[in-house]
Motif scaffolding. Structure first.
Motif, short mmCIF file in Angstrom:
data_model
loop_
_atom_site.label_atom_id
_atom_site.label_comp_id
_atom_site.label_asym_id
_atom_site.label_seq_id
_atom_site.Cartn_x
_atom_site.Cartn_y
_atom_site.Cartn_z
N UNK A 35 -7.86 10.28 15.15
CA UNK A 35 -8.67 11.24 14.41
C UNK A 35 -8.43 11.27 12.90
N UNK A 36 -7.15 11.39 12.51
CA UNK A 36 -6.84 11.63 11.10
C UNK A 36 -6.77 10.36 10.27
N UNK A 37 -6.99 9.20 10.90
CA UNK A 37 -6.50 7.97 10.28
C UNK A 37 -7.56 7.00 9.77
N UNK B 281 -7.08 5.68 6.12
CA UNK B 281 -5.83 4.91 5.98
C UNK B 281 -5.96 3.57 6.69
N UNK B 282 -6.56 3.57 7.87
CA UNK B 282 -6.76 2.32 8.60
C UNK B 282 -7.65 1.38 7.79
N UNK C 55 1.95 8.78 8.80
CA UNK C 55 0.81 8.61 9.71
C UNK C 55 -0.12 7.55 9.13
N UNK C 56 -0.35 7.64 7.83
CA UNK C 56 -1.22 6.67 7.17
C UNK C 56 -0.53 5.31 7.02
N UNK D 110 -5.86 5.65 -4.27
CA UNK D 110 -5.30 4.29 -4.38
C UNK D 110 -6.38 3.25 -4.71
N UNK E 243 0.02 7.88 1.51
CA UNK E 243 0.35 9.28 1.24
C UNK E 243 1.07 9.95 2.41
N UNK F 239 -4.73 -1.17 10.67
CA UNK F 239 -5.98 -1.70 10.11
C UNK F 239 -5.81 -3.11 9.57
N UNK G 24 -1.17 3.73 10.23
CA UNK G 24 -2.62 3.47 10.32
C UNK G 24 -3.01 2.27 9.46
N UNK G 25 -2.46 2.18 8.26
CA UNK G 25 -2.79 1.07 7.36
C UNK G 25 -2.28 -0.25 7.95
N UNK H 106 -6.55 14.29 4.15
CA UNK H 106 -5.36 13.77 3.45
C UNK H 106 -5.45 12.25 3.32
N UNK H 107 -5.79 11.60 4.43
CA UNK H 107 -5.90 10.14 4.40
C UNK H 107 -7.05 9.71 3.48
N UNK I 203 -7.95 1.36 4.62
CA UNK I 203 -7.12 0.87 3.49
C UNK I 203 -6.41 -0.42 3.84
N UNK J 103 0.85 -1.20 0.00
CA UNK J 103 0.00 0.00 0.00
C UNK J 103 0.89 1.24 0.00
#
Lengths: 368, 293
Positions: free
Chosen positions: B67-69, B72-73, A58-59, B113, A55, A66, A62-63, B105-106, B75, A52
């Motif tokens: 908060x921001x994720x 992305x999580x 942080x992501x 993607x 971007x 998840x 997070x990915x 952004x996320x 994903x 993955x």
């Protein structure tokens, strides 16, 4: 297979062998070669993983979070500002008890922009609940990355592991490497709290003080238990693959009167300094800290200690020196060296030992 | 009429406020999604209304994240499920702050993607969970705890930002139109790839109206035309019947604004701005339906 590789390539090669299902990453110098190499593996079909290309860091974390909560193996890599940018999710990964493995290529923090080795990036993450290990050779980078998955995924641990390697001095340095296939060294991942739609639960909801406090204690209990798991993983690794690692690496320490304590490549450089000092008749030894979290038990009683910190906590001191002082109530000669990639040779380290003054802090290269 | 399942995935122990538009919307989202679903929830009102550990008010797994994720999580979660050959629905359910501000952004990254997931923004037009501070989604003129004199900036056009990603399916919805919402969730989940639904979720404490009027408030938003119900499949936009009717014979905007304490003392300039941005939104949508001239 015997080959030559950089530290970055060694980490990527180990990741290929442990076969994660999901890799999420964002480029940053000097880490990028790790994720580029993994992207090549995925493209070539030699690693069957979802890659993955997020971007942001942080992501990236997070990915990984998840993905990991579904019960699959996950990996990411970062460095410096990337690690700091993902800080919030670094905490989240540990408290969610996810066995994510991350390589962090140690690099200084801006400003000014500096891409060279320093440990202040990962040491700012020391209180997040991640296990942290610092490696010093290409082979050690490979072996430790492989071990990291076994340790993280062990039911007695279930905490993420950060494998740290020095930017450029290790990440971009070629050394010989013997790759191995983990086989049954790494059992299939089995996350006890993986999401199960048949048994719907809330993960990380609002939690009152009593339960929250218990969850924090659970993290610390696992952190304490992880020492035995690390030793077991290292012992079985040695039996299987004939390479031996400990919580620390000791070099000529048995009869040493003065110990050099450092992490990463400076800890390896210190071994050469020890030989120089021994030739001069100084009974020196090198005690390289591999695992910083959990913090190892050190046998330093009755000896002088020179601690080299490639990091700093402004307004207080070198982070490694302070950790040792706090844990052992001892007086150390603290040397701050190598920040922002400052060159530190074995001759410099030998001089730190010769010129040591217990209870002082010396900034290498700075005139008092 | 669409047959809506009687099975509930939202239990009565929800700790939502009385008359919460977000929880009303979620009830139908979950009915449409069914049991093979995981909710990914960033910091928002839904972090609160799911109940307090060890209880959960939701009948599907809910994974709370920072908060921001959320996107992305989701994903990572979607990639992991698909790698196992599982088609489990991954639904990110976030508020407007977590979507248009800190999480954009996320969200943009996940859409770009082509992540196989559904992102739902339930929009109560402020940071509700923290006590109604202004967000990028708060309309001009609305009083919040950080805009005590009324917001001096326009509502961010989230839908046009999402549309710029050219995703397979996106829609607007409103908690006051549950049948419509149900159908849109079903449609979104039938499509592989990124899908998006923007739900207007009236909020009694935030908008300052009495809690039994949530459905009425949502209907007024649509009938005045300040909220337009539509769907877009790639480039094809269709405005839904309720909004087409409203466009032909709209109620006066004041009928929507007057009952809400947050618009109390709204000056002429702010009212004109609201009317203009409503008109601009309609023109954009109608031009898109008409196609290039």
């Amino acid at each position: 297979m015997l080959t030559i590789a950089t530290g970055n390539k060694a980490v990527a090669a180990a990741v290929k062998e442990v076969k994660p299902s999901v890799v999420a990453a964002y480029p940053i110098t000097p880490q990028t070669e790790i994720v580029e190499t993994i992207a090549d593996y995925v493209d070539a079909g030699t690693l069957s993983a979802a890659y993955i290309p997020v971007e942001s860091e942080h992501s990236a974390m997070a990915a990984c979070i998840g993905a990991s909560i579904t019960g699959v193996r996950t990996f990411t890599a970062t460095s410096s500002h990337g690690l700091l940018y993902m800080h919030e999710m670094v905490n989240w990964a540990a408290a969610a008890r996810l066995p994510i493995v991350m390589a962090n290529v140690n690099r200084a923090l801006g400003p000014g922009w500096n891409i060279w080795a320093e440990h202040t990036d990962s040491l700012q993450e020391r209180d997040t609940g991640w296990l942290q290990v610092y490696v010093s050779t290409v082979q050690e980078a490979f072996d430790t990355t492989m071990m990291a998955f076994r340790i993280a995924e062990d039911e007695r641990v279930l905490l993420p592991v950060m494998v740290n390697l020095d930017g450029f001095t290790l990440s971009h340095t070629f050394q010989s490497l013997e790759t191995v296939i983990p086989g049954d060294y790494l059992p299939p991942i089995s996350l006890p709290h993986a999401i199960d739609v048949e048994k719907p639960c809330g993960y990380g909801p609002m939690t009152g003080p009593d339960d929250y406090f218990r969850f924090r204690w659970d993290i610390e209990r696992s952190m304490r238990d992880s020492g035995a798991v690390i030793n077991e993983a290292q012992r079985i690794f040695a039996e299987k693959f004939k390479r031996s690692y400990g919580m620390t690496e000791e070099y000529r320490c048995e009869d040493a009167e003065v110990l050099v304590i450092a992490m990463g490549t400076l800890g390896k450089e210190a071994e050469v300094a020890v030989d120089v000092l021994r030739n001069e008749g100084i009974k020196a030894g090198s005690l390289r800290i591999r695992w910083f979290r959990p913090f190892p038990d050190l046998d330093i009683r009755g000896r002088d200690v020179v601690v080299i910190d490639r990091d700093y906590s402004f307004g207080f001191g070198g982070i490694l020196a302070d950790s040792i002082r706090a844990r052992y109530s001892c007086s150390v000669s603290s040397v701050i060296a190598g920040l922002g990639g400052q060159e530190v040779t074995y001759n410099d380290i030998a001089a730190f030992v010769r010129d040591r003054k217990p209870g002082t802090e010396h900034w290498f290269g700075v005139k008092a | 009429m669409t047959e809506i399942p009687t099975q509930e995935f939202l239990r009565k122990c929800s700790t939502a406020c009385a008359g919460c538009g977000a929880v009303l919307g979620l009830r139908y989202v979950l009915k449409a999604a069914g049991p093979d679903t995981v909710l990914v929830v960033p910091a928002c009102c839904t972090s609160v209304m799911q109940g307090i550990y060890p209880n959960t008010a939701f009948g599907v797994p809910v994974f709370n994240v920072a908060f921001a994720s959320a996107a992305a999580t989701a994903s990572g979660m979607s990639a992991a499920f698909r790698s196992m050959g599982r088609q489990t629905n991954v639904i990110a359910y976030g508020g407007d702050g977590g979507t248009v501000d800190i999480g954009i952004q996320a969200l943009s990254g996940a859409l770009e993607r082509e992540t196989d997931f559904l992102y739902i923004c339930y929009d109560n037009e402020a940071y509700g969970n923290t006590g109604m501070q202004r967000s990028g989604s708060t309309p001009r003129g609305a009083r919040t705890t950080t805009t005590p004199g009324g917001k001096t900036h326009s509502k961010k056009d989230l839908d046009r930002i999402v549309a710029a990603h050219n995703i397979p399916y996106m829609a607007t919805a409103c908690s006051a139109y549950p049948q419509d919402l149900f159908k849109k969730v079903r449609k979104a989940l039938s499509i592989r790839g990124p899908t998006f639904i923007h739900i207007l979720a009236p909020c009694p404490p935030g908008w300052r109206y009495s809690s039994e009027k949530t459905v009425e408030m949502g209907k007024l938003a649509v009938k005045t035309g300040i909220w337009v119900l539509y769907e877009r499949e790639y480039d094809t936009l269709s405005i839904n019947a309720a909004s087409k009717a409203a466009r032909k014979k709209p109620l006066a905007l004041e009928e929507y604004l007057k009952p809400q304490g947050r618009f109390k003392g709204l000056d002429e300039k702010a009212l004109t701005d609201l009317r203009q941005s409503m008109e601009r939104n309609w023109r954009n949508l109608e031009q898109e339906v008409a196609g290039p001239c």
